[in-house]
Design a protein around this motif. Sequence first.
Motif, short mmCIF file in Angstrom:
data_model
loop_
_atom_site.label_atom_id
_atom_site.label_comp_id
_atom_site.label_asym_id
_atom_site.label_seq_id
_atom_site.Cartn_x
_atom_site.Cartn_y
_atom_site.Cartn_z
N ARG A 199 0.87 -1.30 0.08
CA ARG A 199 0.01 0.01 -0.22
C ARG A 199 0.67 1.10 -0.01
N LEU A 200 0.54 2.27 -0.29
CA LEU A 200 0.88 3.54 -0.18
C LEU A 200 0.63 4.26 0.76
N VAL A 201 1.53 3.95 1.76
CA VAL A 201 1.71 4.66 3.32
C VAL A 201 1.48 6.15 3.16
N PRO A 202 0.54 6.76 3.72
CA PRO A 202 0.30 8.06 3.78
C PRO A 202 1.42 9.02 4.46
N ARG A 203 1.80 10.04 3.95
CA ARG A 203 3.00 10.64 4.67
C ARG A 203 2.73 11.01 6.00
N GLU A 204 1.58 11.34 6.20
CA GLU A 204 1.22 11.73 7.78
C GLU A 204 1.63 10.49 8.65
N GLU A 205 1.31 9.54 8.21
CA GLU A 205 1.37 8.24 9.29
C GLU A 205 2.91 8.10 9.23
N VAL A 206 3.94 8.08 8.23
CA VAL A 206 5.29 8.15 8.60
C VAL A 206 5.74 9.19 9.49
N VAL A 207 5.30 10.37 9.10
CA VAL A 207 5.91 11.59 9.93
C VAL A 207 5.21 11.41 11.32
N GLY A 208 4.19 11.11 11.63
CA GLY A 208 3.74 10.76 13.02
C GLY A 208 4.57 9.80 13.60
N ALA A 209 5.06 8.43 12.98
CA ALA A 209 5.71 7.45 13.62
C ALA A 209 7.18 7.99 13.79
N LEU A 210 7.58 8.73 12.85
CA LEU A 210 9.01 9.16 13.25
C LEU A 210 9.07 10.09 14.48
N LYS A 211 8.01 10.84 14.62
CA LYS A 211 8.12 11.83 15.70
C LYS A 211 8.06 10.97 16.92
N ARG A 212 7.24 10.15 17.08
CA ARG A 212 7.30 9.54 18.33
C ARG A 212 8.43 8.45 18.60
N ARG A 213 8.98 7.92 17.53
CA ARG A 213 9.93 7.28 17.85
C ARG A 213 11.35 7.96 18.17
N PHE A 214 11.39 9.22 17.46
CA PHE A 214 12.75 9.97 17.63
C PHE A 214 12.52 10.57 19.11
N GLY A 215 11.30 10.89 19.61
CA GLY A 215 10.99 11.28 20.78
C GLY A 215 11.57 10.56 22.02
N GLU A 216 11.56 9.07 21.64
CA GLU A 216 11.97 8.14 22.62
C GLU A 216 13.47 8.26 22.72
N VAL A 217 14.11 8.72 21.55
CA VAL A 217 15.59 8.63 21.65
C VAL A 217 16.11 10.02 22.11
N LEU A 218 15.28 11.37 21.67
CA LEU A 218 15.91 12.46 22.24
C LEU A 218 15.19 13.13 23.39
N GLY A 219 14.08 12.60 23.82
CA GLY A 219 13.44 13.09 24.79
C GLY A 219 12.04 13.94 24.09
N PRO A 220 11.36 14.74 24.95
CA PRO A 220 10.26 15.39 24.25
C PRO A 220 10.69 16.25 23.18
N LEU A 221 9.72 16.07 22.21
CA LEU A 221 9.86 17.05 20.78
C LEU A 221 8.81 18.48 20.79
N ARG A 222 9.38 19.28 20.52
CA ARG A 222 8.34 20.42 20.57
C ARG A 222 8.57 21.22 19.10
N GLU A 223 7.12 21.13 18.65
CA GLU A 223 6.87 21.51 17.29
C GLU A 223 7.41 22.75 17.05
N ALA A 224 8.28 23.25 15.93
CA ALA A 224 8.58 24.81 15.59
C ALA A 224 8.42 25.07 14.15
N PRO A 225 8.20 26.41 14.14
CA PRO A 225 8.18 26.63 12.67
C PRO A 225 9.52 27.28 12.26
N LEU A 226 9.65 27.30 10.89
CA LEU A 226 10.94 28.05 10.31
C LEU A 226 10.86 29.34 10.97
N ASP A 227 11.78 29.99 11.41
CA ASP A 227 11.88 31.16 12.09
C ASP A 227 12.82 32.11 11.11
N ASP A 228 12.76 33.35 11.28
CA ASP A 228 13.40 34.40 10.48
C ASP A 228 14.74 34.18 10.16
#
Lengths: 142, 350
Positions: B194-223
């Motif tokens: 199946r073509l896995v939706p991008r959002e599903e991939v991104v959600g799993a990556l955030k969860r799994r990297f959070g386990e290695v790096l500690g809590p992740l905080r969403e940030a936008p591109l700043d100036d």
Amino acid sequence: MKIANYDLPDELYYHGEHAWAKLEDDGRVRVGMNDFFQQAAGDVVYVDLPFEDDDVSAGETCGKVQSSKWVGKLVAPISGTIVEVNEDLEGESALINKDPYGAGWIMVIQPSDWESEKAALMQGDAVASWMKDEMKKAEEGG
Amino acid sequence: MKVYDLGLRPKLDAMLCFHALAHLGREGLTLVSPASTIACVGYFQDTREVIDLDFCLKNGLEVMRREVGGGAVLLDSGQVFYNLILRMDNPLVPPTVDGVYRKFSEAPIKTYGDLGVEVSFRPINDLVTRDGRKIAGEGGADIGRCMVFVGSIIMDFDYELMPNILKVPDEKFRDKFHKSLSENLTTLRRETGRLVPREEVVGALKRRFGEVLGPLREAPLDDELRAKMRELETRFRSDEFLFRKIRKPVARETRVREGVRFVDGIHKAPGGLLSCYAEVVEDVIDGVSITGDFTMVPRAGLEGLEGAIVGAPYEPRPVRDAIENFYGKTHVDTPGVEAGHYLAALGLAG
């Protein structure tokens, strides 16, 4: 001096980014990367050497190496002018792994202020304590 | 730790963001896909020798050099790139390259697991499925005061396009590369059907990297980040950087997966210029093409020479033996070209 698995010859001076420096009889300083660096990097497959006549500052990145698809930095331990680079590394970059203090040397620098800058480099007991810190970091980080 | 979930980014932006963070000495994780296709060469590659620039131009592909090692790759919207930037003095950073790959590969390995594909780490820096097919290649660099670890989750891949962006000696080798790529590189789509939706991939990556790096905080591109990206874009687009002179081109290597690679090189022998291109499978030469402007009498001997090299372990001694045996057994003559010159063109000198 041998610390755990790492050879760190006593007569050399060491920079915190794992470069070594050796004052030669003619006042020039031969530079390379130490045993810890080569073991940490793995097999070096390419060296981007600096150019002769380039001026460098202590701590400045003056070249790069590639190992395991990783691009790492070659750092100048002292300031001065690069008067020679080891062109043998262009044909056999693995010399950095095989013989880091001999055939795997990187460059020779005509120092601009060796006497004062050597004080910022490590030798003797300071090397042992620095390496122990590096190994501790290895255990904690790895 | 900040996570920059950047979605699909135009032009070179997908790659510029992590370079910008590293050059600024700022930590973060970027999750991003390029909106359009990019042919991307490794830091030490000679762009003109590796990439078919005419093909890329005609087909509207961006061409860029990254400050990370490895060979030429195709970046497109079918992949989600995870780029981790940490300061060197961060205690999370292992001091060895191998340690970095092993530690931070945990997150993508578990991500693939979450998406239904069992994947493991294969040294030096591949993620492979149970049957040994590569499903992600990783790389990295020390940039400024930071280390950068990069890789991608491959949702889908354009197997037809990849062989066309590379310069190869002839169509026979292009077909061989395509076949090798199809056999050795796999994707989420192939593995799961199946073509896995991008959002599903991104959600799993955030969860799994959070386990290695500690809590992740969403940030936008700043100036600051945007400004650095534009500054780097100017540099990355300059001929000086894209076509930068490499002191000595390494015998080029395009790795399909660990154990399967295409190597090629050029050597100027006294008898003329030699160009060799070989497929190496598990350290054995599986195919070779020799071209150049040297003289061979009879010319038909070339095929025999190529045949003699195929099957030899990719090491100086056995290849030299194969070539010398060939010359010993035949009346083929190549004035000014000897075994050592072929070895040099195959990246086996020294």
